[in-house]
Design an enzyme around this catalytic site. Structure first.
Site, PDB file in Angstrom:
ATOM      1  N   LYS B  82    -108.217 -42.615 -72.169  1.00 33.80           N
ATOM      2  CA  LYS B  82    -107.224 -42.237 -71.160  1.00 33.80           C
ATOM      3  C   LYS B  82    -107.155 -40.714 -71.101  1.00 33.80           C
ATOM      4  O   LYS B  82    -107.226 -40.048 -72.157  1.00 33.80           O
ATOM      5  CB  LYS B  82    -105.871 -42.826 -71.580  1.00 33.80           C
ATOM      6  CG  LYS B  82    -104.723 -42.658 -70.618  1.00 33.80           C
ATOM      7  CD  LYS B  82    -103.491 -43.397 -71.185  1.00 33.80           C
ATOM      8  CE  LYS B  82    -102.312 -43.407 -70.242  1.00 33.80           C
ATOM      9  NZ  LYS B  82    -101.188 -44.235 -70.753  1.00 33.80           N
ATOM     10  N   SER B 156     -99.394 -47.562 -67.615  1.00 39.16           N
ATOM     11  CA  SER B 156    -100.026 -46.391 -67.066  1.00 39.16           C
ATOM     12  C   SER B 156    -101.486 -46.210 -67.478  1.00 39.16           C
ATOM     13  O   SER B 156    -102.176 -45.372 -66.903  1.00 39.16           O
ATOM     14  CB  SER B 156     -99.247 -45.145 -67.502  1.00 39.16           C
ATOM     15  OG  SER B 156     -99.374 -44.935 -68.901  1.00 39.16           O
ATOM     16  N   SER B 180     -97.427 -49.288 -71.598  1.00 36.35           N
ATOM     17  CA  SER B 180     -98.650 -48.897 -70.887  1.00 36.35           C
ATOM     18  C   SER B 180     -99.968 -49.336 -71.513  1.00 36.35           C
ATOM     19  O   SER B 180    -101.021 -49.144 -70.906  1.00 36.35           O
ATOM     20  CB  SER B 180     -98.668 -47.380 -70.713  1.00 36.35           C
ATOM     21  OG  SER B 180     -97.605 -46.971 -69.892  1.00 36.35           O
TER      22      SER B 180
END
Lengths: 67, 464
Positions: B82, B156, B180
């Site tokens: 990420k 997310s 997330s």
């Protein structure tokens, strides 16, 4: 007066609260922020419906080494 | 083996082939790069690709393995991070114009650990801006759900979920402040583990909320998540929240039976279709619980009395802490933020009293969950009340009210995994959340693995 009535900000305070935090919003952004206010109020009302008693240190057990 | 078949191997399968020199890390990396070339324009999972470095690392891995220096199950395995994880020499943006040109000098702790294990980093994957916003973001596009491109892959850690479901990496690392890691697990039909707060170092990961942020692995199977967790778990004095606890052998813990395991089910909140939970999602979770029972687990009704207000407390804490981190940038460069700025500004509306009240609530729910976990070994819920939402622009504030099954375990800091447990009639994945005791990821993963073996939803892949 209940705890949450005393503490929860009013919608008309919004611009001032943001300004005090150093935030200057456009009128359009401020209008969008106003739409969140009912949900924010509702969240705070729920949280202040709890009366916590006894030991009040709030951070115990949050990080494992503090537990 | 075809490119598609290579890219959908599990890490453990690929690792065995690499170890036995039947699969070249270079071949495996090239297969992923070709697939990313083909699919990423549509899926939009990768925001920064590091093809040349990946191939160079794969060549080194191959050379080392051929020389007899095999490092273990992650050696030569292609992974992604990420875009909140610092990567030395490669930009780390938080998917925001605010950090568009930010190039860290040092790897985050997890990136360094994964590199040390010999894995190959394919690049940085998309996220909701700074791990908090919805869609759009101020930098890069928003990924699509590989199971249905009109839907969100969850967030997310959206790029991680989309990349794994589309076969664009074999493992990925995300973060979880309000769900997330598990949310994209549910929405994209993959496995996302939020470890215990303190289990994995957060050093070098751009923060969202200091007291809630947790970093962790995502993969297509529970076994692969266990391998990735093994590589990154452990104490790191550079992270003040890091716990100095022994790290068990997670992959070895997977093989055991779940006979006699006590599984708590809180039907008074997590299964309430009358409060808005989707009946098909609830049905998938109920069927998964029946499988756990067939495997020998004892299913017991439990209750966490204040769970319905967990999201409120989590949001006050998260928004207040996120605002504190971003205050100066918000003041000086508000135009460099996407709609996430509205969520950050919410943090300016709370008083110190509100923040403390939310933390007092946090203590209470920690105590309630602790009480439940003295009676049962695990708590099982649907991961989310509803399947993946449609893609496209989301509300500036996200979902401020309503059912939320993720936030309680952010407040408690207890480990929780999302494992695929079926599909809706519309073809969208559904996840089962399994939460356990502090630092007992091993039992969480053992139960998830037993379920996965009995109900192998993870073997299904989207038709791309």
């Amino acid at each position: 007066m209940t705890a949450f009535q005393r503490r929860i900000p009013e919608e008309e305070d919004l611009k001032g609260m943001l300004a005090r935090a150093g935030m200057v919003l456009s009128p359009e952004d401020l209008e969008i922020m106003e739409t969140a206010f009912p949900a924010v109020r509702a969240q705070l009302e729920r949280l202040y419906s709890y009366e916590f008693e006894g030991e009040v240190y709030p951070f115990r057990n949050i990080f494992p080494k503090n537990g | 083996m075809s490119t598609d078949a290579l890219c959908y191997l599990n890490i453990s399968e690929a690792a065995a082939l690499i170890r036995d020199r039947k699969l070249s890390p270079v071949e495996l990396t090239k297969a992923h790069i070709e697939r990313i070339d083909r699919l990423n324009p549509e899926i939009k999972a990768y925001v920064t690709r590091t093809d040349e470095q990946a191939l160079a690392d794969a060549r080194v891995a191959e050379s080392d393995i051929n020389a007899g220096h095999y490092r273990g199950a992650l050696h030569g395995i292609p992974v992604s991070f990420k875009d909140l994880y610092d990567t030395a020499g490669t930009r780390t943006t938080g998917q925001s114009k605010v950090f568009a040109d930010r190039v860290p000098a040092e790897d985050s702790a997890s990136v360094a650990s994964i590199r040390k294990a010999g894995a190959v980093t394919l690049g940085k994957v998309a996220l909701a801006e700074f791990g908090l916003g919805g869609s759009p973001t101020s930098l890069f596009e928003t990924p699509s759900n590989p199971w249905n491109l009109d839907y969100s892959p969850g967030g997310s850690s959206s790029g991680s979920g989309a990349a794994l479901a589309a076969g664009l990496c074999m493992g990925s690392f995300g973060t979880d402040t309000g769900g997330s890691l598990r949310n994209p697990g549910h929405c994209s039909g993959i496995v996302g583990l939020k470890p215990t707060l303190g289990r994995v170092s957060r050093f070098g990961v751009i923060p969202c909320s200091w007291s809630l942020d947790t970093v962790g692995p995502m993969a297509r199977t529970v076994g692969d998540v266990a391998l990735l967790l093994q590589a990154v778990a452990g104490h790191d004095p550079r992270d003040p929240s890091s716990a100095d606890r022994p790290v068990p052998d997670y992959p070895a813990a997977l093989g055991g039976s779940i006979e006699g395991l006590r599984v708590g089910v809180a039907r008074d909140y997590f299964f309430r279709t009358d409060l808005g939970a989707d009946p098909e999602v609830v049905q998938c979770a109920e069927e998964a619980i029946a499988v756990l029972r067939e495997l020998g687990a004892s299913i017991e009704e439990v209750s966490v009395p204040s769970v319905a207000d967990a999201r409120s407390a989590q949001m006050v804490i998260m928004h207040a802490e996120a605002f504190a981190y971003h205050r100066q940038f918000l003041r000086d460069r508000p135009g460099d933020y996407g709609p996430v700025r509205f969520r950050f500004w919410l943090g300016a509306l709370y008083t110190a009293e509100d923040y403390l009240q939310a933390n007092l609530f946090r203590r209470q729910i920690v105590s309630e969950v602790d009480d439940v976990l003295k009676k049962v070994d695990l708590i099982v819920t649907p991961t989310m009340p509803r399947p993946a939402p449609p893609g496209g622009d989301s509300s500036p504030f996200g979902t401020l009210t309503g059912l939320n099954f993720l936030a309680p375990f952010n407040l408690t800091g207890t480990p929780a995994v999302s494992v695929p447990c079926g599909f809706t009639s519309g073809g969208l994945p559904v996840g089962l959340q399994i939460a356990g005791r502090w630092f007992d990821e091993a039992t969480v993963l053992r139960a998830a693995n037993a379920y996965e073996e009995a109900a192998p939803w993870s073997e299904m892949h989207p038709d791309l």
